[in-house]
Scaffold this active site. Structure first.
Site, mmCIF file in Angstrom:
data_model
loop_
_atom_site.group_PDB
_atom_site.id
_atom_site.type_symbol
_atom_site.label_atom_id
_atom_site.label_comp_id
_atom_site.label_asym_id
_atom_site.label_seq_id
_atom_site.Cartn_x
_atom_site.Cartn_y
_atom_site.Cartn_z
ATOM 1 N NE ARG A 47 -3.853 2.258 1.055
ATOM 2 C CZ ARG A 47 -3.727 3.574 1.025
ATOM 3 N NH1 ARG A 47 -2.608 4.142 0.636
ATOM 4 N NH2 ARG A 47 -4.716 4.344 1.408
ATOM 5 C CD GLU A 55 -11.029 2.464 -1.791
ATOM 6 O OE1 GLU A 55 -10.871 1.349 -2.330
ATOM 7 O OE2 GLU A 55 -10.271 2.880 -0.898
ATOM 8 N NE ARG A 89 -3.506 -2.822 2.008
ATOM 9 C CZ ARG A 89 -4.443 -1.994 1.561
ATOM 10 N NH1 ARG A 89 -4.831 -2.049 0.287
ATOM 11 N NH2 ARG A 89 -4.995 -1.099 2.360
#
Length: 159
Positions: A47, A55, A89
């Protein structure tokens, strides 16, 4: 005694050097997340630190994803690891050669500076310039320029 104190202060006040590693990008999840394979074959979910792209279901989400893919897919990037997010992540500053991909996405209007997790304040200036010039998501109607953190909160509230 004074020498011991000075040594202690020097050791514990120096910034810790961030871990960095190279990996080959194998998949793009959205405008600020991807997968890559490290030198020893390990899969890494990444990330991008300090930024937040729309999104996929938001206006400009697919364009932001395509922008990230165009920049790094299939290439070897260098990750400067900042930590982990709530989904496990790796949070990282991503470089392709001398190019700072995190900054580039903000500069081109593909991402916001992530105000909740921001160390590099220059990202706010880059975002302001992109907004002023109508780059990327800033070319959308004002109603479609909803920050992703607000959009996610709204989606959670409507469930």
């Amino acid at each position: 005694m004074l020498r011991a104190l000075a040594t202690f202060l020097l050791i514990f006040t120096l910034p810790a050097s961030a871990e960095s590693l190279d990996c080959r990008v194998t998949g793009i999840a959205d405008g600020d997340s991807f997968s890559c394979v490290g030198a020893t074959g390990e899969q890494i979910r990444v990330r991008l630190a300090e930024i937040d792209s729309p999104e996929l279901r938001q206006p400009y989400g697919s364009q932001a994803r395509q922008a990230l893919a165009s920049n790094i897919f299939g290439k070897t990037v260098t990750l400067t690891i900042k930590g982990r997010d709530g989904r496990g992540r790796t949070l990282a500053q991503v470089k392709l050669g001398d190019r700072d991909i995190n900054s580039e996405l903000v500069r081109t209007g593909c991402a916001w500076a992530n105000r909740g997790h921001l160390d590099d304040r220059t990202l706010l200036n880059m975002e302001a310039v992109a907004r002023e010039l109508g780059r990327g998501l800033w070319s959308l109607p004002k109603a479609d320029q909803q920050p992703p953190w607000e959009w996610r909160q709204q989606q959670r509230g409507s469930r």
